[in-house]
Design an enzyme around this catalytic site. Sequence first.
Site, PDB file in Angstrom:
ATOM      1  N   ASP A  82     -10.552  -5.882  -0.898  1.00  0.00           N
ATOM      2  CA  ASP A  82     -11.029  -4.505  -0.731  1.00  0.00           C
ATOM      3  C   ASP A  82     -12.106  -4.322  -1.797  1.00  0.00           C
ATOM      4  OD1 ASP A  82     -11.479  -1.766  -0.989  1.00  0.00           O
ATOM      5  OD2 ASP A  82      -9.404  -1.245  -0.520  1.00  0.00           O
ATOM      6  N   TYR A 105     -22.886   9.455   4.225  1.00  0.00           N
ATOM      7  CA  TYR A 105     -23.358   8.081   4.459  1.00  0.00           C
ATOM      8  C   TYR A 105     -24.803   7.927   3.982  1.00  0.00           C
ATOM      9  CZ  TYR A 105     -24.405   3.779   7.091  1.00  0.00           C
ATOM     10  OH  TYR A 105     -24.769   2.498   7.450  1.00  0.00           O
ATOM     11  N   THR A 153     -22.587  -3.021  16.818  1.00  0.00           N
ATOM     12  CA  THR A 153     -21.409  -3.548  16.115  1.00  0.00           C
ATOM     13  C   THR A 153     -20.243  -2.596  16.401  1.00  0.00           C
ATOM     14  OG1 THR A 153     -21.642  -2.212  14.109  1.00  0.00           O
ATOM     15  CG2 THR A 153     -22.888  -4.279  14.163  1.00  0.00           C
TER      16      THR A 153
HETATM   17  N1  LIG Z   1     -24.318  -1.160  12.718  1.00  0.00           N
HETATM   18  C1  LIG Z   1     -25.362  -0.477  12.345  1.00  0.00           C
HETATM   19  O1  LIG Z   1     -26.111   0.071  13.166  1.00  0.00           O
HETATM   20  C2  LIG Z   1     -25.718  -0.361  10.895  1.00  0.00           C
HETATM   21  C3  LIG Z   1     -26.929   0.258  10.580  1.00  0.00           C
HETATM   22  C4  LIG Z   1     -27.316   0.362   9.268  1.00  0.00           C
HETATM   23  C5  LIG Z   1     -26.516  -0.164   8.270  1.00  0.00           C
HETATM   24  N2  LIG Z   1     -25.339  -0.756   8.588  1.00  0.00           N
HETATM   25  C6  LIG Z   1     -24.560  -1.303   7.477  1.00  0.00           C
HETATM   26  O2  LIG Z   1     -24.301  -2.664   7.737  1.00  0.00           O
HETATM   27  C7  LIG Z   1     -23.064  -3.046   7.128  1.00  0.00           C
HETATM   28  C8  LIG Z   1     -22.172  -3.697   8.170  1.00  0.00           C
HETATM   29  O3  LIG Z   1     -21.954  -2.756   9.206  1.00  0.00           O
HETATM   30  P1  LIG Z   1     -21.352  -3.126  10.637  1.00  0.00           P
HETATM   31  O4  LIG Z   1     -22.104  -2.329  11.620  1.00  0.00           O
HETATM   32  O5  LIG Z   1     -21.225  -4.596  10.788  1.00  0.00           O
HETATM   33  O6  LIG Z   1     -19.923  -2.424  10.456  1.00  0.00           O
HETATM   34  P2  LIG Z   1     -18.469  -2.788  10.990  1.00  0.00           P
HETATM   35  O7  LIG Z   1     -17.683  -1.541  10.855  1.00  0.00           O
HETATM   36  O8  LIG Z   1     -18.542  -3.441  12.304  1.00  0.00           O
HETATM   37  O9  LIG Z   1     -17.972  -3.853   9.903  1.00  0.00           O
HETATM   38  C9  LIG Z   1     -17.782  -3.473   8.567  1.00  0.00           C
HETATM   39  C10 LIG Z   1     -16.766  -4.390   7.931  1.00  0.00           C
HETATM   40  O10 LIG Z   1     -16.568  -3.926   6.580  1.00  0.00           O
HETATM   41  C11 LIG Z   1     -15.176  -3.961   6.312  1.00  0.00           C
HETATM   42  N3  LIG Z   1     -14.822  -2.989   5.273  1.00  0.00           N
HETATM   43  C12 LIG Z   1     -14.788  -1.640   5.357  1.00  0.00           C
HETATM   44  N4  LIG Z   1     -14.338  -1.121   4.205  1.00  0.00           N
HETATM   45  C13 LIG Z   1     -14.093  -2.170   3.381  1.00  0.00           C
HETATM   46  C14 LIG Z   1     -13.611  -2.281   2.059  1.00  0.00           C
HETATM   47  N5  LIG Z   1     -13.249  -1.204   1.340  1.00  0.00           N
HETATM   48  N6  LIG Z   1     -13.490  -3.508   1.517  1.00  0.00           N
HETATM   49  C15 LIG Z   1     -13.832  -4.604   2.240  1.00  0.00           C
HETATM   50  N7  LIG Z   1     -14.281  -4.576   3.490  1.00  0.00           N
HETATM   51  C16 LIG Z   1     -14.404  -3.365   4.054  1.00  0.00           C
HETATM   52  C17 LIG Z   1     -14.505  -3.617   7.643  1.00  0.00           C
HETATM   53  O11 LIG Z   1     -13.153  -4.060   7.637  1.00  0.00           O
HETATM   54  C18 LIG Z   1     -15.400  -4.351   8.622  1.00  0.00           C
HETATM   55  O12 LIG Z   1     -14.965  -5.674   8.867  1.00  0.00           O
HETATM   56  C19 LIG Z   1     -22.494  -1.770   6.517  1.00  0.00           C
HETATM   57  O13 LIG Z   1     -22.836  -1.706   5.155  1.00  0.00           O
HETATM   58  C20 LIG Z   1     -23.199  -0.673   7.280  1.00  0.00           C
HETATM   59  O14 LIG Z   1     -23.284   0.535   6.552  1.00  0.00           O
HETATM   60  C21 LIG Z   1     -24.911  -0.854   9.873  1.00  0.00           C
END
Ligand SMILES: NC(=O)c1ccc[n+]([C@@H]2O[C@H](COP(=O)([O-])OP(=O)(O)OC[C@H]3O[C@@H](n4cnc5c(N)ncnc54)[C@H](O)[C@@H]3O)[C@@H](O)[C@H]2O)c1
Length: 261
Positions: free
Chosen positions: A68, A157, A192
């Site tokens: 975590d 966020y 995602t």
């Molecule tokens: N998907 C998008 O459109 C998008 C856009 C901009 C930025 N992001 C960023 O990209 C990154 C990945 O996003 P994603 O879309 O793959 O999200 P997702 O929700 O599919 O995956 C995120 C992962 O982070 C893990 N996680 C959450 N809290 C946690 C913690 N406290 N400790 C450890 N792991 C933890 C979750 O278990 C999950 O496996 C994030 O930082 C998100 O903010 C995503």
Amino acid sequence: MVSLQLDGRTVVVTGAGQGQGAAEARFLVEAGARVIATDLAADVPAGLTALPSASVSAGAGLVYRQLDVTDASGWSRLAGWIKAQGWAVDGLVNNAGITQRSRLLDASVADLQRVYEVNVAGSLLGIQALAPLMGGGSSIVNVGSVAGVTAHYPVAYTASKWALRGLSQVAAMELGPRGIRVNTVHPGFIDTPMTAGARPEFRVATLAETPLGRTGSVEEVAGVVLFLLSPLSSFVTGAEIPVDGGQAGHGGAMSVSDAMR
Ligand SMILES: NC(=O)c1ccc[n+]([C@@H]2O[C@H](COP(=O)([O-])OP(=O)(O)OC[C@H]3O[C@@H](n4cnc5c(N)ncnc54)[C@H](O)[C@@H]3O)[C@@H](O)[C@H]2O)c1
């Protein structure tokens, strides 16, 4: 020779259980790195089980560790475990993140704190725990967001991703003299599990603001992350790279352009 290969390098990826993190872990293994993939789950997440496991002798492959990112003692245990394996750390991807969709007048301080804890403090703790194991030529990639360069509507966020930019720039400045690079990628709308929960209106409105006219894939983010971890980007630090189909670049002028057609 020009190469994206990361043979012999050890890279830690947070939030690697699904989405972008899982794709980053896969790309890194394919590039020859030893990947320490971490996430909240105790067991190896389903999306990672097909990847070969790493061992001390055969470097390339994946090791899964529960972490975590908000838990400072968890980071210490991870650093201690890596040291005990006799490994250095050559790369860190602070990918773990959560979203929180409260609007300005509804968001609570608790909302703000929870998102900051994961998206900002989690990245700080990762840098603090692993930078001591990094030598010259190492690279840290923080995963920001198009929300961190615009006035995106989910306020907690958005504020967290703007804060992460500040953390990244300080880290680039402070770690640069040790040969450690720190860069940020800013994904736009990437398909995602995180965005699967977004309302359909959000998808339509975002696509209208995206010059490439489509959502991005996790592989399209992973490719840029791989480049930033590789020696091909050896003089790039303190940089912020949008991976957003052009969404942030027009600064809101796309609707004007469309209206004038
Ligand atoms: N998907 C998008 O459109 C998008 C856009 C901009 C930025 N992001 C960023 O990209 C990154 C990945 O996003 P994603 O879309 O793959 O999200 P997702 O929700 O599919 O995956 C995120 C992962 O982070 C893990 N996680 C959450 N809290 C946690 C913690 N406290 N400790 C450890 N792991 C933890 C979750 O278990 C999950 O496996 C994030 O930082 C998100 O903010 C995503």
